[in-house]
Design an enzyme around this catalytic site. Structure first.
Site, PDB file in Angstrom:
ATOM      1  CG  HIS A 168      -1.469   1.124   1.629  1.00  0.00           C
ATOM      2  ND1 HIS A 168      -2.707   1.093   1.795  1.00  0.00           N
ATOM      3  CD2 HIS A 168      -1.626   2.338   1.887  1.00  0.00           C
ATOM      4  CE1 HIS A 168      -3.492   2.227   1.141  1.00  0.00           C
ATOM      5  NE2 HIS A 168      -2.396   3.611   1.605  1.00  0.00           N
ATOM      6  CD  GLU A 169       2.604   3.744   3.820  1.00  0.00           C
ATOM      7  OE1 GLU A 169       2.731   4.516   3.084  1.00  0.00           O
ATOM      8  OE2 GLU A 169       1.149   3.448   4.159  1.00  0.00           O
ATOM      9  CG  HIS A 208       0.135   6.402  -0.395  1.00  0.00           C
ATOM     10  ND1 HIS A 208      -0.348   6.653  -1.052  1.00  0.00           N
ATOM     11  CD2 HIS A 208       0.192   5.484   0.171  1.00  0.00           C
ATOM     12  CE1 HIS A 208      -1.538   6.198  -0.310  1.00  0.00           C
ATOM     13  NE2 HIS A 208      -0.877   5.877   1.205  1.00  0.00           N
ATOM     14  CG  ASP A 254      -3.562   7.395   2.145  1.00  0.00           C
ATOM     15  OD1 ASP A 254      -2.522   7.564   2.285  1.00  0.00           O
ATOM     16  OD2 ASP A 254      -4.204   5.735   1.633  1.00  0.00           O
TER      17      ASP A 254
HETATM   18 ZN   LIG Z   1      -1.710   5.438   2.189  1.00  0.00          ZN
END
Ligand SMILES: [Zn+2]
Length: 366
Positions: free
Chosen positions: A69-70, A73, A163
């Site tokens: 997930h990171e 980004h 987020d």
């Molecule tokens: Zn996030």
């Protein structure tokens, strides 16, 4: 960050793990083990060993899923030209260390949205696996899918710095500019955190902890943006102390100590024939013989800054390198020195003017 261990790098992005995460892995495995299906594995008709293994496996999988997930980004950020320093995984998930906050709203929205999008995608894939109904794989997939959906939706709450809060700031900055958008999203983030904390008092103490994390994050990032906004408009030359005290490589440690006592400065540029050759600080001369010349103990890898650089650049370098003073160098010559104290003073003076302006603006429009 000292309390984190570097475990490797993916796509040129450094990945570290905060030590708290080890405790979290244990706690989360335990929570999965005692919680009934589909949130955990406690009441499934398998042996204890299998249920424990399932819990640990799901816990580690979730950790990997948070990591990706990171990474979503970070990779989205990199593709849009935002420098990424690394990822630190810690107690509440992860933090991508973007070198600077993208001020273009479109970029910020895309970077912020890429993480939850990834988690939703993982959730959908594993929910599909669950639908295949292959006994233990199906049960694992359902639990894992649930937590990925939770991760996505939790992060989409419009509470800055989650987020969702960043997406909100992106949309707001299109209309009212980055600084104001940050202020408003941070205030909304704090409000949501407050309500969440209050709710947590009656429902679940974990919520209080999460609310606290959101509140602190919103506060910190709001401050950082204000600091950046103020310091960017000031040049190092305007706030530095000019004609700083320097020493030569032949100066003895004893003389430097005397100088420190007299001037109360803890570091001096070392200058040889007008050119900077090093820097000497109290740390370098502690436990060193008094007669040793400074040239032998000074640090040669001096971090300097140019007089026309912005005060924010100085702030960033000091924070990154953990130093409190930077020699200001123009064509190898020391023309001044800028310290954290200079930056704080600048912030204090301009920060006050800034809020003053804001108040005046509000008075005019309202
Ligand atoms: Zn996030």
């Amino acid at each position: 960050m000292k309390s984190s261990l570097r475990i490797g790098s993916i796509a040129g992005i450094d990945i570290s793990v905060h030590i708290s995460l080890i405790a979290v892995l244990f706690l989360f495995s335990y929570a999965l083990y005692v919680t009934p299906y589909p949130y955990g594995f406690s009441n499934l008709p398998y042996s204890q060993l299998i249920r424990i293994s399932l819990s640990i496996l799901a816990s580690i999988s979730l950790f990997i899923s948070v990591l990706f997930h990171e990474l979503s980004h970070s990779i989205t950020g990199k593709r849009r030209g935002v420098e990424v320093k690394g990822i630190v995984l810690f107690i509440f998930g992860g933090v991508s260390m973007l070198d600077r906050i993208p001020e273009e709203p479109k970029k910020e929205i895309e970077i912020a949205f890429s993480g939850p999008l990834f988690s939703i995608a993982v959730g959908v894939v594993f929910y599909a696996l669950y639908l295949l109904q292959v006994s233990i794989l199906s049960e694992f997939s359902r639990v894992f899918a649930m937590y990925n959906f939770f991760l996505a939706f939790f992060n989409l709450i419009p509470a800055f710095p989650l987020d969702g809060g960043r997406i909100l700031r992106g949309f707001l900055s299109k209309r009212i500019g980055f600084i104001k958008a940050t202020k408003i999203s941070a205030e909304i983030g704090k409000l949501i955190a407050f309500v969440m904390g209050l709710f947590g008092l009656f429902v679940n103490p974990w919520l209080i902890l999460i609310a606290f994390f959101i509140y602190m994050g919103a506060n910190e990032e709001e401050k950082l943006v204000m600091v950046e906004n103020v310091l960017k408009r000031v040049k190092v030359i305007d706030i530095m102390s000019s004609s700083p005290i320097t020493v030569s490589p032949d100066t003895s440690v004893k003389e430097v100590l005397q100088l420190m006592l007299k001037t109360k400065h803890l570091g001096y540029p070392v200058v040889d024939r007008d050119k900077i050759v090093g820097i000497v600080t109290l740390r370098d001369i502690t436990n060193v013989d008094e007669d040793v010349p400074v040239g032998e103990v000074m640090r040669k890898d001096v971090i300097t800054i140019a007089p026309l650089a912005s005060a924010f650049d100085a702030f960033k370098i000091m924070n990154e390198k953990g130093v409190g003073r930077l020699p200001v160098v123009y064509e190898d010559r020391v023309v001044g020195i800028v310290s954290k104290t200079d930056l704080m003073r600048t912030l204090e003076i301009l920060g006050i003017q800034e809020s003053f302006k804001e108040v005046q603006k509000l008075a005019k429009t309202g």
